[in-house]
Write a protein that holds these residues in place. Structure first.
Motif, PDB file in Angstrom:
ATOM      1  N   SER A  52       0.845  -1.205   0.000  1.00  0.00           N
ATOM      2  CA  SER A  52       0.000   0.000   0.000  1.00  0.00           C
ATOM      3  C   SER A  52       0.873   1.244   0.000  1.00  0.00           C
ATOM      4  CB  SER A  52      -0.908   0.009   1.237  1.00  0.00           C
ATOM      5  OG  SER A  52      -1.778  -1.091   1.246  1.00  0.00           O
ATOM      6  N   PRO A  53       0.504   2.253  -0.799  1.00  0.00           N
ATOM      7  CA  PRO A  53       1.277   3.507  -0.789  1.00  0.00           C
ATOM      8  C   PRO A  53       1.096   4.232   0.540  1.00  0.00           C
ATOM      9  CG  PRO A  53      -0.700   3.721  -2.142  1.00  0.00           C
ATOM     10  CD  PRO A  53      -0.604   2.285  -1.774  1.00  0.00           C
ATOM     11  N   PHE A  54       2.076   5.022   0.898  1.00  0.00           N
ATOM     12  CA  PHE A  54       2.009   5.728   2.171  1.00  0.00           C
ATOM     13  C   PHE A  54       0.990   6.879   2.152  1.00  0.00           C
ATOM     14  CE2 PHE A  54       6.233   4.038   3.564  1.00  0.00           C
ATOM     15  CZ  PHE A  54       5.806   3.576   4.800  1.00  0.00           C
ATOM     16  N   ILE A  55       1.027   7.701   1.111  1.00  0.00           N
ATOM     17  CA  ILE A  55       0.260   8.943   1.126  1.00  0.00           C
ATOM     18  C   ILE A  55      -0.969   8.897   0.215  1.00  0.00           C
ATOM     19  CG2 ILE A  55       0.346  11.440   0.836  1.00  0.00           C
ATOM     20  CD1 ILE A  55       2.119  10.442   3.073  1.00  0.00           C
ATOM     21  N   PHE A  56      -0.746   8.638  -1.072  1.00  0.00           N
ATOM     22  CA  PHE A  56      -1.824   8.753  -2.054  1.00  0.00           C
ATOM     23  C   PHE A  56      -2.362   7.380  -2.438  1.00  0.00           C
ATOM     24  CE2 PHE A  56       1.009  12.421  -2.751  1.00  0.00           C
ATOM     25  CZ  PHE A  56       0.108  13.453  -2.468  1.00  0.00           C
ATOM     26  N   SER A  57      -3.689   7.216  -2.361  1.00  0.00           N
ATOM     27  CA  SER A  57      -4.315   5.957  -2.750  1.00  0.00           C
ATOM     28  C   SER A  57      -4.265   5.793  -4.262  1.00  0.00           C
ATOM     29  CB  SER A  57      -5.779   5.918  -2.285  1.00  0.00           C
ATOM     30  OG  SER A  57      -5.871   5.991  -0.890  1.00  0.00           O
ATOM     31  N   SER A  58      -4.182   4.530  -4.692  1.00  0.00           N
ATOM     32  CA  SER A  58      -4.227   4.213  -6.122  1.00  0.00           C
ATOM     33  C   SER A  58      -5.602   3.648  -6.460  1.00  0.00           C
ATOM     34  CB  SER A  58      -3.140   3.199  -6.461  1.00  0.00           C
ATOM     35  OG  SER A  58      -3.405   1.964  -5.817  1.00  0.00           O
ATOM     36  N   ASP A  59      -5.778   3.240  -7.704  1.00  0.00           N
ATOM     37  CA  ASP A  59      -7.060   2.669  -8.108  1.00  0.00           C
ATOM     38  C   ASP A  59      -7.346   1.344  -7.415  1.00  0.00           C
ATOM     39  OD1 ASP A  59      -7.473   4.792  -9.800  1.00  0.00           O
ATOM     40  OD2 ASP A  59      -6.632   3.767 -11.569  1.00  0.00           O
ATOM     41  N   THR A  60      -6.316   0.647  -7.010  1.00  0.00           N
ATOM     42  CA  THR A  60      -6.495  -0.688  -6.430  1.00  0.00           C
ATOM     43  C   THR A  60      -6.135  -0.770  -4.949  1.00  0.00           C
ATOM     44  OG1 THR A  60      -4.254  -1.302  -7.131  1.00  0.00           O
ATOM     45  CG2 THR A  60      -6.075  -1.821  -8.641  1.00  0.00           C
ATOM     46  N   LYS A  61      -5.423   0.213  -4.431  1.00  0.00           N
ATOM     47  CA  LYS A  61      -4.980   0.145  -3.040  1.00  0.00           C
ATOM     48  C   LYS A  61      -5.244   1.447  -2.291  1.00  0.00           C
ATOM     49  CE  LYS A  61      -1.323  -3.337  -3.603  1.00  0.00           C
ATOM     50  NZ  LYS A  61      -1.971  -4.322  -2.716  1.00  0.00           N
ATOM     51  N   THR A  62      -5.771   1.288  -1.094  1.00  0.00           N
ATOM     52  CA  THR A  62      -5.955   2.435  -0.198  1.00  0.00           C
ATOM     53  C   THR A  62      -4.623   2.768   0.464  1.00  0.00           C
ATOM     54  OG1 THR A  62      -8.228   1.768   0.265  1.00  0.00           O
ATOM     55  CG2 THR A  62      -7.207   3.284   1.825  1.00  0.00           C
ATOM     56  N   SER A  63      -4.286   4.044   0.490  1.00  0.00           N
ATOM     57  CA  SER A  63      -3.017   4.434   1.098  1.00  0.00           C
ATOM     58  C   SER A  63      -3.065   4.221   2.607  1.00  0.00           C
ATOM     59  CB  SER A  63      -2.705   5.904   0.798  1.00  0.00           C
ATOM     60  OG  SER A  63      -3.566   6.759   1.537  1.00  0.00           O
ATOM     61  N   ILE A  64      -1.887   4.084   3.181  1.00  0.00           N
ATOM     62  CA  ILE A  64      -1.782   3.904   4.632  1.00  0.00           C
ATOM     63  C   ILE A  64      -2.340   5.124   5.365  1.00  0.00           C
ATOM     64  CG2 ILE A  64      -0.107   3.764   6.529  1.00  0.00           C
ATOM     65  CD1 ILE A  64       1.565   1.952   4.672  1.00  0.00           C
ATOM     66  N   LEU A  65      -2.070   6.323   4.829  1.00  0.00           N
ATOM     67  CA  LEU A  65      -2.587   7.543   5.449  1.00  0.00           C
ATOM     68  C   LEU A  65      -4.105   7.575   5.420  1.00  0.00           C
ATOM     69  CD1 LEU A  65      -2.138  10.324   6.711  1.00  0.00           C
ATOM     70  CD2 LEU A  65      -1.956  11.266   4.404  1.00  0.00           C
ATOM     71  N   ASN A  66      -4.704   7.247   4.280  1.00  0.00           N
ATOM     72  CA  ASN A  66      -6.166   7.270   4.174  1.00  0.00           C
ATOM     73  C   ASN A  66      -6.814   6.184   5.025  1.00  0.00           C
ATOM     74  OD1 ASN A  66      -6.264   9.466   2.462  1.00  0.00           O
ATOM     75  ND2 ASN A  66      -6.255   8.245   0.599  1.00  0.00           N
ATOM     76  N   ALA A  67      -6.190   5.011   5.071  1.00  0.00           N
ATOM     77  CA  ALA A  67      -6.733   3.927   5.903  1.00  0.00           C
ATOM     78  C   ALA A  67      -6.728   4.336   7.367  1.00  0.00           C
ATOM     79  CB  ALA A  67      -5.913   2.654   5.700  1.00  0.00           C
ATOM     80  N   TRP A  68      -5.649   4.968   7.785  1.00  0.00           N
ATOM     81  CA  TRP A  68      -5.527   5.415   9.182  1.00  0.00           C
ATOM     82  C   TRP A  68      -6.598   6.448   9.521  1.00  0.00           C
ATOM     83  CZ3 TRP A  68      -2.881  10.062  11.287  1.00  0.00           C
ATOM     84  CH2 TRP A  68      -2.705   9.987  12.685  1.00  0.00           C
ATOM     85  N   THR A  69      -6.730   7.465   8.667  1.00  0.00           N
ATOM     86  CA  THR A  69      -7.696   8.529   8.955  1.00  0.00           C
ATOM     87  C   THR A  69      -9.140   8.054   8.756  1.00  0.00           C
ATOM     88  OG1 THR A  69      -7.409   9.361   6.683  1.00  0.00           O
ATOM     89  CG2 THR A  69      -6.106  10.404   8.426  1.00  0.00           C
ATOM     90  N   ASP A  70      -9.377   7.129   7.821  1.00  0.00           N
ATOM     91  CA  ASP A  70     -10.739   6.600   7.645  1.00  0.00           C
ATOM     92  C   ASP A  70     -11.212   5.845   8.883  1.00  0.00           C
ATOM     93  OD1 ASP A  70     -10.905   7.649   5.126  1.00  0.00           O
ATOM     94  OD2 ASP A  70     -10.531   5.764   4.071  1.00  0.00           O
ATOM     95  N   GLY A  71     -10.275   5.206   9.568  1.00  0.00           N
ATOM     96  CA  GLY A  71     -10.652   4.457  10.766  1.00  0.00           C
ATOM     97  C   GLY A  71     -10.616   5.274  12.039  1.00  0.00           C
TER      98      GLY A  71
END
Length: 475
Positions: A52-71
């Motif tokens: 997973s990318p650290f900052i920006f989500s891709s079409d297939t993977k949620t970024s670590i930053l977005n996963a953290w803030t989404d939860g």
């Protein structure tokens, strides 16, 4: 020369247990630093495990930053519920009649053994009925016991060990009527809604006689609680002077909590309303009537966390005697809850990292690929214990794990009740060392995570070995 060697000689006389505890005090950070460190380490692990990318989500993977803030706000409701558990528990325990009752009860022990026995019996009974009730009862009664032991009774209790053992007892005694997985299993459709369609018809109801009321569960609770006595007297300092007691200032604070000096003059309407029992009695009484009506229909197993908080809030209103007294005790309690308020969102962030990056699936496949019908309950137990360190909410975590552990159990021919009990044992075992669940104890006893951790790790290791063996032999 001999004087220079005295410190070294004194150090050499220390027992292995003393050095073990000292190591933890020096090297183990407090709970706030632990959760920040866990977040950092988990993010790095997920980066390598999932790509997973650290900052920006891709079409297939949620970024670590977005996963953290989404939860981040996933436990917001639960955070408020836990805050109210602590605040209302503190209020009720420090109003007149309850405070007097607890003081009378705390005066019963005359030595260290009796203090531990009373703490075990009271904490166990209340925790088995409801984990929130048990948490606050154990803490409030324990505070009174410690204060009276030092100021009036004249016997010593080693604070870190006493608290560590109390956390262990509360954790395993909570395998009772308020356990979310057991309650879900008795509710039509509650578990089936979270599994794939192919398995919905195979998820039936599981009665409590197979979960929290089963002989295996009750026997395990008794064995673990009795073993806590053995641990206490094996691990306590050999010399009385090495005991760590609560401070004189804290004793004074405990014994004076909730006290109101003098009666205000009812010189105007505002003063009268602030100090009259009229409103607290009426409003609190209405709430208590509703709670009584609700529990008369469902029984004690219907005591949800929301009903429990309403019950405690209304009890506090009625028993405090006035809005002014209620507010005074509530304000006193606020210094004890800051950790829950600011740390729960960080734990919810761990939930987001695990869930939204696909890391949970990787963990699942790893464990399920090595499972057999015989070993699956043990694997569920270990898996639940590990995930609990990152998602410390038994009910929420059960919903996360349901979609794959129940279908896997069905495919392997493992009965649902075995899966549920194995999950719950794992969840409760690591609650002993989970900073999230230690926050109320740390705050209300004004202690440190590092002082409880060495004893918690020993208890946790014993419980892991005991339950794993229990599952392999009797399941």
């Amino acid at each position: 020369m001999s004087r220079n060697n005295e410190p070294a000689k004194a150090l050499g006389k220390k027992s292995m247990m003393d050095r073990y505890v000292g190591w933890f005090v020096r090297w183990m950070p407090d709970s706030m630093a632990i959760i920040l460190l866990m977040t950092f380490v988990l993010a790095i692990v997920i980066k390598f495990a999932t790509g997973s990318p650290f900052i920006f989500s891709s079409d297939t993977k949620t970024s670590i930053l977005n996963a953290w803030t989404d939860g981040f706000w996933a436990l917001l409701t639960f955070s408020m519920q836990m805050t109210l558990v602590m605040v209302t528990g503190y209020i009720v325990s420090n109003v007149g009649i309850v405070k007097k009752g607890l003081l009378k009860l705390a005066e019963l022990p005359n030595n260290e053994f009796q203090a531990n026995l009373l703490s075990m019996v009271a904490g166990t009974l209340m925790s088995w009925v409801h984990w929130g009730l048990g948490t606050m009862t154990s803490i409030v009664l324990g505070r009174q016991i410690l204060a009276l032991a030092k100021t009036k009774k004249g016997y010593k209790i080693h604070l870190p060990l006493y608290l560590g053992m109390g956390v262990m007892r509360a954790a395993f005694a909570s395998h009772g009527l308020s356990q979310a997985p057991a309650l879900m299993a008795t509710t039509p459709g509650a578990m089936a809604q979270y599994v794939p369609d192919a398995y919905k018809d195979k998820i039936g109801l599981v009665p409590m006689t197979q979960t929290v009321l089963s002989p295996q569960v009750l026997i395990s609770i008794v064995i673990l609680l009795l073993s806590s006595f053995v641990f206490y007297f094996l691990l306590r300092p050999k010399r009385q002077e090495d005991y760590k007691e609560i401070s004189d200032e804290f004793c004074e604070e405990i014994l004076n909590a909730g006290k109101v000096t003098g009666k205000p003059e009812m010189k105007d309407f505002a003063t009268f309303m602030n100090n009259s029992p009229l409103l607290t009695t009426i409003i609190g009484g209405f709430g208590l009537v509703w709670c009584a009506m609700s529990l008369s229909k469902t029984g004690i197993i219907g005591l949800s966390i929301n009903t429990f908080n309403l019950l405690m809030l209304c009890l506090g209103l009625v028993l405090s005697g006035s809005p002014a007294k209620f507010s005074k005790i509530a304000i006193e309690s606020m210094s004890n809850v800051w950790g829950v308020v600011v740390q729960f969102p960080l734990y919810a962030g761990l939930f987001g990292l695990i869930t939204y990056t696909g890391f949970a699936g990787i963990l699942t496949n790893f464990f399920l690929n090595i499972a057999t019908t015989k070993t699956f309950p043990v694997i569920v137990f270990i898996y639940s214990a590990i995930i609990n360190m990152m998602v410390p909410s038994g009910g929420s975590k059960f919903i996360i794990e349901l979609p794959y552990i129940l279908p896997a159990g069905i495919e392997l021919g493992v009965p649902l009740w075995k899966v549920i009990n194995s999950y719950t044992w794992g969840d409760l075992t690591t609650n002993i060392i989970q900073p999230f669940w230690l926050l109320p104890t740390i705050a209300m006893y004004k202690t440190k995570f590092s002082e409880l951790m060495p004893y918690g790790l020993i208890f946790c290791a014993w419980a892991l070995i005991f339950h794993a063996g229990f599952l392999l032999i009797f399941y």
